[in-house]
Structure formats: structure tokens, C-alpha cells
Design an enzyme around this catalytic site. Structure first.
Site, PDB file in Angstrom:
ATOM      1  N   ASP A 106      53.693  47.532  57.806  1.00  0.00           N
ATOM      2  CA  ASP A 106      53.046  46.983  56.613  1.00  0.00           C
ATOM      3  C   ASP A 106      51.580  46.757  56.969  1.00  0.00           C
ATOM      4  O   ASP A 106      51.273  45.979  57.880  1.00  0.00           O
ATOM      5  CB  ASP A 106      53.679  45.650  56.206  1.00  0.00           C
ATOM      6  CG  ASP A 106      55.127  45.814  55.747  1.00  0.00           C
ATOM      7  OD1 ASP A 106      55.505  46.948  55.377  1.00  0.00           O
ATOM      8  OD2 ASP A 106      55.870  44.820  55.755  1.00  0.00           O
ATOM      9  N   ASP A 144      64.927  47.637  47.176  1.00  0.00           N
ATOM     10  CA  ASP A 144      64.828  46.342  47.835  1.00  0.00           C
ATOM     11  C   ASP A 144      66.081  45.565  47.466  1.00  0.00           C
ATOM     12  O   ASP A 144      66.425  45.452  46.289  1.00  0.00           O
ATOM     13  CB  ASP A 144      63.587  45.577  47.345  1.00  0.00           C
ATOM     14  CG  ASP A 144      62.308  46.124  47.960  1.00  0.00           C
ATOM     15  OD1 ASP A 144      62.394  46.912  48.920  1.00  0.00           O
ATOM     16  OD2 ASP A 144      61.217  45.769  47.485  1.00  0.00           O
TER      17      ASP A 144
END
Lengths: 251, 220
Positions: A130, A11
Site C-alpha cells: 500500500d 474486500d
């Protein structure tokens, strides 16, 4: 026989690797190029960069970062975060990304998958989903980094993105992300069985057995993890040894 | 200084291939070019590709580079990568149904699509695209090809494709991968060498193939 892949995920925020729990509480985990090189040396099959800043100002930084990594690390790179139109894939691919993941923009305007697949080929179009179990048996798609529910059924959405030309699905369980209790195997299996494109399982890896479970029980084609690798708990090599011992074919 | 010309016909990402060549052949000039003279003047030529066949062939035809490519494909060490390999064949199923797309025709054979569903030997469904690392085996006839020097038989390379070549001439097959049945994923014919996988993304094994190509004189 095709090998199952292990994909460390980085990330990226403001040019650094970070990791948080349920998308909040971020901790610094290092310089992206150094981290990428380390994983390459350990035998990572692919790397995934998710830009969680994704602000317009930081875009140039991301291209530079991909460019730097791609000059030194010769394995596939998937980049995601902030893609709004099919045109947005071009600078990322030109910087050295091999695949680009599309999340919120795909829910807002699903045609982006058809367009991106048509222009650049399905092999570089990744649909990032997600999902969160919002009621028993119902996995709901969330967007905006997990902040906004969409009402969409994740399994139906997975079928739709595959039909529209996505070449791969990056499936993150928001219930499990950062929790280190293993992948959501029910969700992973449901989606892996629902589509004929590869599925990358993400969210929840806390130990190496979880990676094995993602493949054997979840039916994933690739497994993605961040924190177990970033903080030196395990190397990719250890992960592969564990998978190999479980009878999974790895590189 | 020798030059490796990476043919830019306006499609796909050429920089990954260029970066990998710069890494393995630091003493050579690595040129991304759409200039016929530069291509004709280079010691080695590379045709990469990763987008769809109809658009790529249209772009190549519109580029005006076909003549020079036809010429150098008979003369110089010439490498095709991924869609580049597919373009070397006569025709691809990718394109209008029942029509497909005519390609360069330097190698006899066609390009086919993995069936849908793509069924494994045990009856389970295999994913398409064929995406990830898979072992490449060398037929006896190709084991000594200079581009395979130092690459272990059965090494894994990175693939990402939904179409695959069906060479008509078995002697041209230089590498075989099983998915689940054997497919020709590397072809060699005189000064032409082409691979369906991405050597520029296949870590050490892939870099070795590129390094080998960068010093290959084109004879086999």
C-alpha cells in the site's frame, strides 16, 4: 503470449463483501460466494479476497468462506489480510487459496517472504504494497490497512520483496483507492519496471479505460478493481472487450 | 465405483485438485491418500504439486511411495499437474547450484529455469514466474489425445511457474505454450499425461481436461 489479467477484488468483512473509500465508509456489496460465481461466469481471470476484519475470532469464518468459494469457482484465488507468519499461509492454502498476500507482516519482518517462498513456492506468495505519495516523487509504504506510515520507499521495498522470493506484487495506491480517477500510473510504471515479477495494479479504477491505462501506460501485468464490478456498472466481459479493442491480449 | 487417487506426499495443496475432480466426476470416489494400497487399488492416479522441487522430492522419497508410484506409472492412467509434471522428468535445475534435484525419471529430459532476465523477442523483459493465462497449442501428433477431447486448440490455461520441462523426446510433447519461445507444457507417453498449467484453476477448459482424464482408459 501471456494474457493480461482482470481481477475483481472482494474486500471481506464479517463474511460479506464490502467496499469503502480510502479504507473507510464501508458499504455492503453482497455474499462472497454469489459474487465470486458471478465474476467467474463473466470470465474473471482470478479473484482476490482481502479480509479487512482480520481479527483472530473471524479467522475461522474466512477459512470456511474460502473453502466454499473454492468448491464452486475454479479460477485462482488470492487471499490476504491478517497473515502474520509463514505458518499462517498453510490453513489458507489448504482451504483453497492459491496465493496469499502478505502486507504488514512483511514490513515488520521481511524474512517472512523468504520463508513462505521456500516452503510453499514463490508462485503462491504475493507481496501487497500500500503506497502513498507523501512528498513529490516519494511513494511511501503504509501498513495496518493504510493507517501507519513506515518511511519506506515503495520502489525499493518492491525490489526487496522480489529478491526475498515474493512471486507477485499487489500494488495499491492509497491516494487513488476508491477515488475512481484511475490508477496511479507513475507509481505503477515505476514498480513494474523495477521488478521482474508480475505486478497487479490496484486502487482508483472508475471506468474501463482506466484498466487499459494500467496495462498500457502503467505496465501492469494484471489489473484489479472492485466497485465498478460490484455495483453492476460494468461486467468483466465488457472490461475484456475494451482491453481487446485496445490491442491488449486477454483470455 | 471408480477411484481417483490424489497422491499425498506431504507437500502442497491437494484439495483444489480434489475439489475440481469431485466437481467433474461426481460419480467417482476422489481420494487424497498417502496409502500405497489405496494408490495401487485406484483406477486413476494424480500427482499434483506446487512447492519447490528439492523439498517435494525429499518428501516423496521419505513417504515410501516411490515403489508403488513407479509401478502404477506403467499401468494406470496417471496425471501429473504443475510440479507433478516436472517430477516425471529425470532431473531439475531447481536445487543446489550445479547439482539440482534428481526426479522420478519416467520421462526423458530435464527441468530448466527461465533465465534471469527473461528477455522477450522484442528485447523487453518478461516476468518470472510465468503467471497467468496463456494459450496452449496441440502438436498434430497429440491433437487426438483423449485428454484434449472437446478442448479447443489454443485454449488458455492458468500457469504459475518459474521452471519448465525440456522433454528429450519431442514425440512426448502434447501441448506447447509460447513464453516467448515454445515450451512443452503438456506431455503424453502411453498411460501418462501431465500438464504444467493448473487445470483445476483453468475454468471450463481445465475442468474439461480433468473430466477427460477421469474417463480415460490410459491408452493413446
Amino acid at each position: 503470449m501471456l494474457c493480461k489479467r482482470i481481477i475483481p477484488c472482494l474486500d471481506i468483512k464479517d463474511g460479506r463483501v464490502v467496499k469503502g473509500v480510502n479504507f473507510v465508509g464501508l458499504r455492503d456489496a453482497g455474499d462472497p460466494v454469489e459474487v465470486a460465481k458471478r465474476y467467474n461466469d463473466q470470465g474473471a481471470d482470478e479473484l482476490c479476497f482481502l479480509d479487512i476484519t482480520a481479527s483472530v475470532e473471524a479467522r475461522g469464518l474466512l477459512y470456511e468462506l474460502i473453502e466454499r468459494v473454492a468448491s464452486q469457482v475454479f479460477i485462482p484465488l488470492t487471499v490476504g489480510g491478517g497473515v502474520k507468519t509463514a505458518e499462517d499461509l498453510r490453513p489458507l492454502l489448504n482451504a483453497g487459496a492459491d496465493k496469499v498476500s502478505i502486507n504488514t507482516a512483511g514490513v515488520n519482518r521481511p524474512e517472512i517472504f523468504n520463508e513462505a517462498s521456500h516452503f510453499y513456492g514463490a508462485q503462491c506468495v504475493v507481496a501487497a504494497i500500500d503506497a502513498k505519495q507523501t512528498r513529490p516523487g516519494f511513494f511511501e509504504v503504509f501498513i495496518h490497512g493504510g493507517r501507519t506510515p513506515t518511511g519506506k520507499n515503495a520502489i525499493e521495498w518492491a525490489r526487496e520483496v522480489a529478491d526475498r522470493g515474493a512471486g507477485e506484487i499487489l500494488l495499491t495506491s492509497m491516494d487513488r483507492d476508491g477515488a475512481k480517477i484511475g490508477f496511479d500510473l507513475e507509481l505503477t510504471r515505476a514498480i513494474a519496471d523495477a521488478v521482474s515479477i508480475p505486478v497487479i495494479a490496484s486502487g482508483g479504477v472508475g471506468n474501463l479505460q482506466h484498466l487499459v491505462d494500467g496495462v498500457v501506460k502503467g505496465g501492469a501485468d494484471a489489473v484489479l478493481a472492485a466497485s465498478i464490478f460490484h455495483y453492476g456498472e460494468h461486467t468483466v466481459g465488457e472490461a475484456k472487450a475494451m482491453m481487446r479493442a485496445a490491442g491488449i491480449r486477454v483470455r | 465405483m471408480q477411484t481417483i487417487a490424489i497422491v499425498d506426499y506431504g507437500m502442497g495443496n491437494l484439495r483444489s485438485v480434489a475439489k475440481a475432480f469431485s466437481h467433474v466426476a461426481p460419480d467417482q470416489r476422489v481420494l487424497i491418500t498417502s496409502d500405497a494400497k489405496e494408490i495401487a487399488g485406484a483406477e486413476r492416479v494424480v500427482l499434483p504439486g506446487q512447492a519447490a522441487m528439492p523439498e517435494s522430492m525429499a518428501a516423496l522419497n521419505a513417504s515410501g511411495l516411490r515403489d508403488v508410484l513407479n509401478q502404477v506409472s506403467r499401468e494406470k492412467p496417471f496425471l501429473g499437474v504443475c510440479l507433478g509434471l516436472q517430477m516425471f522428468f529425470e532431473t531439475s535445475e531447481e536445487g543446489p547450484p550445479g547439482v539440482g534435484t534428481p526426479a522420478l525419471g519416467w520421462l526423458k529430459g530435464r527441468v530448466a529455469r527461465f533465465p534471469k532476465p527473461h528477455v522477450d523477442l522484442d528485447g523487453s523483459v518478461l516476468k518470472v514466474p510465468h503467471m497467468g493465462w496463456n494459450a496452449v497449442h496441440f502438436p498434430e501428433s497429440a491433437r487426438s489425445h483423449p485428454c484434449w477431447a472437446g478442448v479447443a486448440e489454443g485454449s488458455a490455461f492458468y500457469f504459475a511457474h518459474s521452471f519448465y520441462a525440456v522433454p528429450a523426446d519431442e514425440a512426448a510433447v502434447a501441448g506447447i505454450t509460447e513464453y516467448p519461445r515454445p515450451i512443452g507444457v503438456a506431455v503424453a507417453q502411453a498411460n501418462i499425461f501431465a500438464v504444467q498449467f493448473h487445470p483445476e484453476k483453468s475454468a471450463d477448459a481445465g475442468l474439461r481436461v480433468l473430466q477427460n482424464f477421469s474417463t480415460w482408459n490410459g491408452s493413446f
